[in-house]
Design a protein around this motif. Structure first.
Motif, short mmCIF file in Angstrom:
data_model
loop_
_atom_site.label_atom_id
_atom_site.label_comp_id
_atom_site.label_asym_id
_atom_site.label_seq_id
_atom_site.Cartn_x
_atom_site.Cartn_y
_atom_site.Cartn_z
N PRO A 116 -8.73 -22.81 -12.82
CA PRO A 116 -7.83 -23.71 -13.09
C PRO A 116 -7.89 -24.28 -11.97
O PRO A 116 -7.74 -24.48 -10.74
N ALA A 117 -7.24 -26.01 -12.05
CA ALA A 117 -7.39 -27.19 -11.09
C ALA A 117 -6.10 -26.86 -10.14
O ALA A 117 -6.01 -26.67 -8.93
N ARG A 118 -4.89 -26.41 -10.70
CA ARG A 118 -3.54 -26.10 -9.87
C ARG A 118 -4.12 -24.35 -9.52
O ARG A 118 -2.81 -24.13 -8.82
N LEU A 119 -4.78 -24.16 -9.05
CA LEU A 119 -4.47 -22.72 -8.22
C LEU A 119 -4.24 -22.34 -6.58
O LEU A 119 -3.38 -21.58 -7.10
N GLY A 120 -4.07 -23.79 -6.92
CA GLY A 120 -3.65 -24.07 -5.09
C GLY A 120 -2.64 -24.08 -4.97
O GLY A 120 -1.77 -23.68 -4.01
N ALA A 121 -1.78 -24.57 -6.05
CA ALA A 121 -0.48 -24.66 -6.58
C ALA A 121 0.07 -23.40 -6.10
O ALA A 121 1.46 -23.59 -5.76
N LEU A 126 3.43 -19.35 -3.92
CA LEU A 126 3.80 -18.11 -3.47
C LEU A 126 4.28 -18.00 -2.14
O LEU A 126 5.14 -16.91 -1.91
N ALA A 127 3.97 -19.14 -1.06
CA ALA A 127 4.36 -18.31 -0.19
C ALA A 127 5.74 -19.15 0.06
O ALA A 127 6.05 -18.69 1.81
N GLN A 128 5.70 -20.12 -0.52
CA GLN A 128 7.51 -21.24 -0.40
C GLN A 128 8.54 -19.72 -1.17
O GLN A 128 9.62 -19.83 -0.67
N ALA A 129 7.65 -19.07 -1.72
CA ALA A 129 8.61 -17.87 -2.08
C ALA A 129 8.30 -16.47 -0.90
O ALA A 129 9.96 -15.33 -1.98
N ARG A 130 8.68 -16.63 0.16
CA ARG A 130 8.05 -15.25 0.65
C ARG A 130 9.45 -14.56 0.79
O ARG A 130 9.60 -13.86 0.81
N GLY A 131 10.57 -15.65 0.96
CA GLY A 131 11.73 -15.41 1.40
C GLY A 131 12.11 -15.07 0.01
O GLY A 131 13.04 -13.50 0.97
#
Length: 252
Positions: A116-121, A126-131
């Protein structure tokens, strides 16, 4: 494995580029996308691309300790440039060790159509959800198993779903899919890893411990997680520890 795949951070760093013409222009565009500072042969740099494959230029640079890629001359290459699927920040590199650029291109085109084009999103979410993930699953092993279950085929965060990035908040607040645990036996019908079932390949990628009969070939074991514990045994263990344990044996 003929080469060690790495991703180089080149932003603001010097890279030598020699040669002229379409090949040089293509390499220049690639280096500029990566943020490199393109310099000539006499400049100081750690890596170089000889776009016309000139043997003498490649030899001069290698004599200086510069790592060289010489286009269409794999015998003069310290590294090769892969075909790239770019879903920033997700990058997928396909290399053949210089054997066939056409094959690498064909594989890239197949993957481009699949992903998908939004795979990077999804990666950004997931990076923003680490906490939040650490708060919900304080233990690293529990956290990894929860992520594995969510990212599995058909899971709530299946990377091939176009809307997977949007599902991250709901996944964190819901019960979510349970990760596979306990001991799972797998009877291998072939020593060829290409004959693994989709289920077996997925479990190998998730397992914490892999017990295996001595007859199981290394090519199969290489499909397991790099940090999974591997234990040679003559029979399936009576009990398993925390997480997912596999027992691998060859079918008779």
């Amino acid at each position: 494995m003929h080469s060690l795949p790495v991703f180089l951070r080149l932003t603001g760093r010097a890279v030598i580029l020699t040669g002229m013409g379409e090949a040089a222009d293509a390499k220049r565009r690639l280096l500029e996308r990566a943020g490199a500072v393109i310099v000539g042969e006499e400049a100081e740099a750690a890596i170089a691309i000889v776009s016309d494959g000139d043997e003498a230029t490649a030899q001069r640079l290698r004599a200086r300790g510069v790592l060289v890629n010489a286009t269409d001359r794999p015998e003069h290459c310290d590294f090769t440039l892969p075909a790239i699927v770019d879903r920033d920040p997700v990058l997928i590199a396909i290399g053949t060790g210089g054997a066939s650029a056409g094959l690498a291109k064909a594989l890239r085109q197949r993957l481009e159509a699949m992903l998908p084009a939004r795979l990077g999103a999804l990666a950004d979410a997931l990076a923003q959800a680490r906490g939040a993930m650490k708060a919900r699953w304080p233990g690293a092993a529990d956290r990894r198993r929860a992520i594995d279950a969510a990212l599995a085929p058909g899971g709530v965060l299946d990377p091939l779903r176009a809307d997977a990035a949007d599902a991250v908040p709901g996944w964190l607040s819901a019960d979510g899919a349970a990760a596979t645990q306990g001991t799972v036996p797998i009877r291998l019908l072939s020593a060829d890893p290409d004959d693994l079932t989709l289920r077996a390949a997925r479990l190998l990628g998730e397992a914490d411990v892999v017990y295996h009969h001595p007859a199981v070939p290394p090519a199969i074991l290489h499909r397991a997680r790099a940090d999974a514990v591997r234990i040679i045994a003559d029979a399936m263990p009576d009990a398993s520890g925390e997480g997912l344990t596999l027992w691998l044996e060859m079918a008779e």
